[in-house]
Write an enzyme that holds these catalytic residues in place. Structure first.
Site, PDB file in Angstrom:
ATOM      1  CB  CYS A 134      73.740 136.409  93.857  1.00 45.95           C
ATOM      2  SG  CYS A 134      72.525 136.730  95.391  1.00 45.95           S
ATOM      3  NE  ARG A 180      72.799 139.507  91.293  1.00 42.74           N
ATOM      4  CZ  ARG A 180      74.119 139.430  91.266  1.00 42.74           C
ATOM      5  NH1 ARG A 180      74.652 139.100  90.112  1.00 42.74           N
ATOM      6  NH2 ARG A 180      74.942 139.817  91.943  1.00 42.74           N
ATOM      7  CG  ASP A 214      74.510 143.597  90.977  1.00 41.78           C
ATOM      8  OD1 ASP A 214      72.794 143.392  92.223  1.00 41.78           O
ATOM      9  OD2 ASP A 214      74.954 143.586  92.207  1.00 41.78           O
TER      10      ASP A 214
END
Ligand code: 4NP
Length: 156
Positions: free
Chosen positions: A8, A14, A125
């Protein structure tokens, strides 16, 4: 051994969530020892830092422990080392494409390609949003992890 890198931006929300969830699904399938799982960020903002406390709390509520993970940035050697390099969103994927030596470009993809129960192609996100976003990340990465375990099963 199949080597998987989950990517990420910051490696504190994440991809570390995806790392613990995927590791847990791999273990459930009896495949631990067959898969190396690492996560990283394209950016270096959070190198050496623990995962975001909101990610840790949400993961803990579903039985996943992120407490030992620390932020790591993607490294040049990763493109050779890993077999699958899977990004959480298109922006992460673009960053990887720009850095990846041409001969390894086929290793790159989106993690949600392996999800079977959602329409989304990107893990949003959650960093600037509320708690709900962190649970949405978990829903998506659980789905993709289950699908990806089936792919791994067919390969080992
Ligand atoms: P992640 O979330 O890419 O899922 O780890 C973020 C973490 C930190 C920042 C952005 C996104 N940041 O700008 O510091």
């Amino acid at each position: 051994m199949i080597r998987v890198l989950l990517v990420c931006l910051g490696n504190i929300c994440r991809s570390p969530t995806a790392e613990v969830v995927f590791r847990s699904k791999v273990k459930e399938a009896g495949l631990d020892g067959c898969v190396e799982i690492v996560s990283c960020g394209t950016a270096g903002y959070h190198i050496g830092e623990p995962s975001d406390s909101r990610s840790q709390e949400a993961a803990k509520a579903r039985g996943y422990d992120m407490s030992t993970l620390r932020g790591r940035q993607v490294q040049y050697g990763d493109f050779e080392h890993f077999d699958f390099i899977l990004a959480m969103d298109e922006s992460n994927l673009l960053e990887l494409r720009q850095r990846c030596p041409k001969q390894y470009i086929e290793k790159l993809g989106l993690f949600l390609t392996y999800a079977n129960n959602c329409q989304e192609t990107e893990v949003p996100d959650p960093y600037y949003g509320g708690e709900k976003g962190f649970f949405h990340v978990l829903d998506l990465v659980e789905d993709a992890s289950e699908g990806f375990v089936e792919v791994i099963k067919a390969r080992v």
